[in-house]
Design an enzyme around this catalytic site. Structure first.
Site, mmCIF file in Angstrom:
data_model
loop_
_atom_site.group_PDB
_atom_site.id
_atom_site.type_symbol
_atom_site.label_atom_id
_atom_site.label_comp_id
_atom_site.label_asym_id
_atom_site.label_seq_id
_atom_site.Cartn_x
_atom_site.Cartn_y
_atom_site.Cartn_z
ATOM 1 C CG ASN A 11 30.156 36.036 42.103
ATOM 2 O OD1 ASN A 11 29.729 36.994 41.141
ATOM 3 N ND2 ASN A 11 29.979 36.478 43.412
ATOM 4 C CD1 TRP A 12 34.247 36.161 36.723
ATOM 5 C CD2 TRP A 12 33.919 37.083 34.966
ATOM 6 N NE1 TRP A 12 34.721 35.489 35.770
ATOM 7 C CE2 TRP A 12 34.223 35.985 34.540
ATOM 8 C CE3 TRP A 12 33.262 37.929 33.912
ATOM 9 C CZ2 TRP A 12 34.720 35.691 33.093
ATOM 10 C CZ3 TRP A 12 33.557 37.767 32.603
ATOM 11 C CH2 TRP A 12 34.351 36.577 32.124
ATOM 12 C CE LYS A 13 32.511 38.713 44.864
ATOM 13 N NZ LYS A 13 32.697 38.900 46.411
ATOM 14 C CG HIS A 97 27.218 36.250 46.741
ATOM 15 N ND1 HIS A 97 27.562 37.431 47.441
ATOM 16 C CD2 HIS A 97 28.404 35.546 46.390
ATOM 17 C CE1 HIS A 97 28.943 37.233 47.512
ATOM 18 N NE2 HIS A 97 29.311 36.328 47.015
ATOM 19 C CD GLU A 99 29.579 40.423 47.428
ATOM 20 O OE1 GLU A 99 29.534 40.599 46.439
ATOM 21 O OE2 GLU A 99 30.803 40.307 48.057
ATOM 22 C CD GLU A 169 30.543 32.594 48.570
ATOM 23 O OE1 GLU A 169 31.554 32.185 47.837
ATOM 24 O OE2 GLU A 169 29.566 33.292 48.440
ATOM 25 N N GLY A 175 36.086 38.179 50.246
ATOM 26 C CA GLY A 175 36.958 39.293 50.027
ATOM 27 C C GLY A 175 37.861 39.796 50.951
ATOM 28 C CB SER A 215 39.795 34.648 51.016
ATOM 29 O OG SER A 215 39.194 35.817 51.126
ATOM 30 N N GLY A 236 35.696 34.439 44.163
ATOM 31 C CA GLY A 236 35.266 35.763 43.586
ATOM 32 C C GLY A 236 36.467 36.384 42.977
ATOM 33 N N GLY A 237 37.125 37.260 44.078
ATOM 34 C CA GLY A 237 38.186 38.082 43.459
ATOM 35 C C GLY A 237 39.263 37.244 42.559
HETATM 36 C C1 PEP Z 1 32.300 35.161 46.532
HETATM 37 O O1 PEP Z 1 32.132 36.453 46.011
HETATM 38 O O2 PEP Z 1 31.550 34.321 46.324
HETATM 39 C C2 PEP Z 1 33.576 35.189 46.967
HETATM 40 C C3 PEP Z 1 33.932 33.939 47.922
HETATM 41 O O3 PEP Z 1 34.635 36.029 47.103
HETATM 42 P P1 PEP Z 1 36.263 36.033 47.333
HETATM 43 O O4 PEP Z 1 36.680 34.716 46.646
HETATM 44 O O5 PEP Z 1 36.799 37.313 46.779
HETATM 45 O O6 PEP Z 1 36.409 35.973 48.856
#
Ligand code: PEP
Length: 252
Positions: A11-13, A97, A99, A169, A175, A215, A236-237
């Site tokens: 997920n590039w957000k 998600h 967010e 999640e 994050g 993470s 994500g990141g």
């Molecule tokens: C996400 O945005 O779905 C996520 C899990 O982010 P991260 O891996 O950065 O915690």
């Protein structure tokens, strides 16, 4: 070992210009070209979605959006619909998600429609659920997860359940660098599968791919994937760097 094909999704957000997205794809395609037995998905922002899909043609990389509206068209400024995603050949869409739930007030009820509409359109829905730190501390994780699964998937019949992907999640792990232990991830994902079994029967529930997100990094993907009920990861990141994400995809 289950016969559920693992999924590793990035997920590039709200990151990457079109030029950055194109450069990533050129590098990433080569790095994962030899990967089999894992579904690889990248989820760029809308501005790069069509271009990334074109660059992914002929490769083993699927492309998904990060959100969509449940109406096919209309006066919904800033939104994008399922037919529009199909128009650019998108393969799937992340729905709910944390967010989106937190900053854009997405509710389980609206998400239930989105999941149904995605399935109707032939898009793979990646439906997200997860508890906050406060909810885990208060012992209400089970109640929260059960509610999100029951309500958010309320418009999916058992015949189509296997076409839904669920991502667990924990919000406290997104994050933050604070990954859930493999045991916590396994236990909560087993709760998701148990809730699905209560609603749809254990055979249908046993076919659903359930991902862990929060993470995930090259260093911890192996121990997470070793758990019985964890069928992949939503990253994500750590998905923003092509070599790093390729290492996650090649966790085996
Ligand atoms: C996400 O945005 O779905 C996520 C899990 O982010 P991260 O891996 O950065 O915690």
């Amino acid at each position: 070992m289950s016969d559920r094909t693992p999924i590793i999704a990035g997920n590039w957000k709200m990151y990457k210009t079109t030029a950055e997205a194109a450069a990533y794809m050129e590098e990433f395609k080569g790095l994962v070209a030899d990967v089999t037995g894992v579904e690889i998905i990248v989820c760029p922002p809308y501005t790069s979605l069509g271009n990334v899909k074109e660059l992914a043609q002929g490769s083993n990389i699927l492309v998904a959006a990060q959100n969509m509206h449940f109406e096919p068209e209309g006066a919904f400024t800033g939104e994008v619909s399922a037919p529009m995603l199909i128009d650019i050949d998108a393969d799937g869409v992340i729905l709910g998600h944390s967010e989106r739930r937190q900053y854009f007030n997405e509710t389980d009820l609206a998400l239930a429609k989105k999941v149904r509409v995605a399935l109707d359109a032939g898009l793979l829905p990646i439906y997200c659920c997860g508890e906050t730190d406060a909810e885990r501390e208060a012992g209400s994780t089970e109640e929260k997860i059960r509610r999100q699964i029951i309500d958010g998937l309320s418009e999916v019949g058992s015949a189509r359940l296997a076409s839904v992907v669920v991502a667990y999640e924990p919000i406290w792990a997104i994050g933050t660098g604070k990954t859930a232990t493999p045991q916590i991830a396994q236990d909560t994902i087993s709760l998701v599968r148990g809730t699905l079994a209560d609603q749809y029967g254990s055979e249908a529930a046993g076919q659903v791919r359930i991902l862990y997100g929060g993470s995930v990094k090259p260093e911890n993907i192996g121990e997470l994937m070793a758990e019985e009920d964890i069928d992949g990861a939503l990253v994500g990141g750590a998905s923003l760097d092509a070599p790093g994400f390729a290492r996650i995809v090649k966790y085996r």
